[in-house]
Design an enzyme around this catalytic site. Structure first.
Site, PDB file in Angstrom:
ATOM      1  CB  SER A   1      -0.908   0.003   1.228  1.00  0.00           C
ATOM      2  OG  SER A   1      -1.710  -1.156   1.243  1.00  0.00           O
TER       3      SER A   1
HETATM    4  N1  SAM Z   1      -0.181  -5.311   4.206  1.00  0.00           N
HETATM    5  C1  SAM Z   1       0.556  -5.577   3.010  1.00  0.00           C
HETATM    6  C2  SAM Z   1       1.950  -5.005   3.050  1.00  0.00           C
HETATM    7  O1  SAM Z   1       2.330  -4.399   4.062  1.00  0.00           O
HETATM    8  O2  SAM Z   1       2.675  -5.200   2.059  1.00  0.00           O
HETATM    9  C3  SAM Z   1      -0.162  -5.176   1.751  1.00  0.00           C
HETATM   10  C4  SAM Z   1      -1.350  -6.029   1.530  1.00  0.00           C
HETATM   11  S1  SAM Z   1      -1.942  -6.109  -0.129  1.00  0.00           S
HETATM   12  C5  SAM Z   1      -2.657  -4.513  -0.336  1.00  0.00           C
HETATM   13  C6  SAM Z   1      -3.338  -7.191   0.166  1.00  0.00           C
HETATM   14  C7  SAM Z   1      -2.953  -8.629   0.431  1.00  0.00           C
HETATM   15  O3  SAM Z   1      -4.112  -9.322   0.876  1.00  0.00           O
HETATM   16  C8  SAM Z   1      -2.450  -9.380  -0.785  1.00  0.00           C
HETATM   17  O4  SAM Z   1      -1.174  -9.899  -0.519  1.00  0.00           O
HETATM   18  C9  SAM Z   1      -3.475 -10.501  -0.971  1.00  0.00           C
HETATM   19  O5  SAM Z   1      -2.931 -11.701  -1.481  1.00  0.00           O
HETATM   20  C10 SAM Z   1      -3.994 -10.661   0.444  1.00  0.00           C
HETATM   21  N2  SAM Z   1      -5.298 -11.324   0.582  1.00  0.00           N
HETATM   22  C11 SAM Z   1      -6.412 -11.194  -0.179  1.00  0.00           C
HETATM   23  N3  SAM Z   1      -7.396 -11.980   0.318  1.00  0.00           N
HETATM   24  C12 SAM Z   1      -6.900 -12.627   1.409  1.00  0.00           C
HETATM   25  C13 SAM Z   1      -7.416 -13.564   2.348  1.00  0.00           C
HETATM   26  N4  SAM Z   1      -8.664 -14.036   2.280  1.00  0.00           N
HETATM   27  N5  SAM Z   1      -6.604 -13.991   3.331  1.00  0.00           N
HETATM   28  C14 SAM Z   1      -5.318 -13.552   3.437  1.00  0.00           C
HETATM   29  N6  SAM Z   1      -4.765 -12.672   2.566  1.00  0.00           N
HETATM   30  C15 SAM Z   1      -5.549 -12.205   1.578  1.00  0.00           C
END
Ligand code: SAM
Length: 217
Positions: free
Chosen positions: A58
């Protein structure tokens, strides 16, 4: 190239960083260590960056907004849904120390990348990365003082509300596949209080209590 100090100053000037604790965390945990090597020159620009698998780390201002809303205190137990690069998990661990962060990632490749990345955190032993569907939370370790969802959910999953401790705070983007509203949810005497903190754009939460995977194929 801008440096980390300049990025943090910009986030303070623009009102995204408001507390000393978040300022210190964002100065200590270096975003450059969490972006793919080819994007290192852009690590201090206030924009999201690709981390592989069509996912993003993000934008720093969004990270700061969520950290300020969460108000993480020392000793807390925090759950994150969406580990991605591991950057936010390390920031939260810095704020919660000696508390713990449990963070869940559904994509195996990112799970492995984050495992490597968090080795650079000052207290990586207090971070546990779980591979799985975070839309179901993590009942094994519930309740959590804080829950942050870093992907967009269609609704606030009831299971996450149940895993939030009394007095706990959850920050979660809720809405459509591409655009959502950022909610802060507070559990007070068993009641759920919701505040809307405006429009955001997160990648979708895919899982049992999120969006269905076939939509994206
Ligand atoms: N917090 C992260 C960072 O500091 O880099 C950025 C997160 S990114 C915007 C969103 C993440 O959520 C992605 O890696 C995606 O694969 C994950 N995601 C989506 N659905 C999910 C789920 N049901 N359980 C766990 N992770 C999930």
């Amino acid at each position: 190239m801008k440096n980390l100090e300049e990025l943090v100053k910009e986030l303070i000037r623009e009102g995204f960083i408001r507390s000393e604790s978040v300022r210190e965390a964002m100065l200590t945990i270096d975003r450059k260590d969490f972006v793919p090597y080819i994007y290192r020159e852009e690590a201090y620009i206030d924009e999201p960056l690709p981390i592989g698998e069509d996912q993003t780390i993000s934008a720093p201002h969004m990270v700061a907004i969520m950290l300020e809303l969460l108000d993480i205190r020392r000793g807390m137990k925090v759950l994150e849904i969406g580990t991605g690069s591991g950057y936010n998990a390390c920031l939260m661990e810095y704020l919660a120390y000696p508390g713990r962060v449990i963070t869940i990632e559904r994509l195996k490749s990112l799970y492995y990348i984050a495992q490597e990345n968090i080795k650079r955190c000052p207290h990586s032993e207090n971070i546990r990365i779980v591979y799985g569907d975070g839309s179901q939370g993590y009942p094994e370790e519930a309740p959590f003082d804080r829950i942050v969802v870093t992907c967009g959910a269609p609704d606030i999953p009831q299971v996450l509300l149940e895993q939030l401790s009394e007095g706990g705070i959850m920050v979660i983007p809720v809405g459509g596949h591409y655009f959502q509203d950022l909610y802060r949810v507070i559990k007070r005497k068993g009641e759920i209080v919701k505040e809307n903190h405006g429009s955001v754009a997160f990648v979708p939460m895919i899982g049992k209590f999120g969006f269905k995977e076939e939509f994206y194929i």
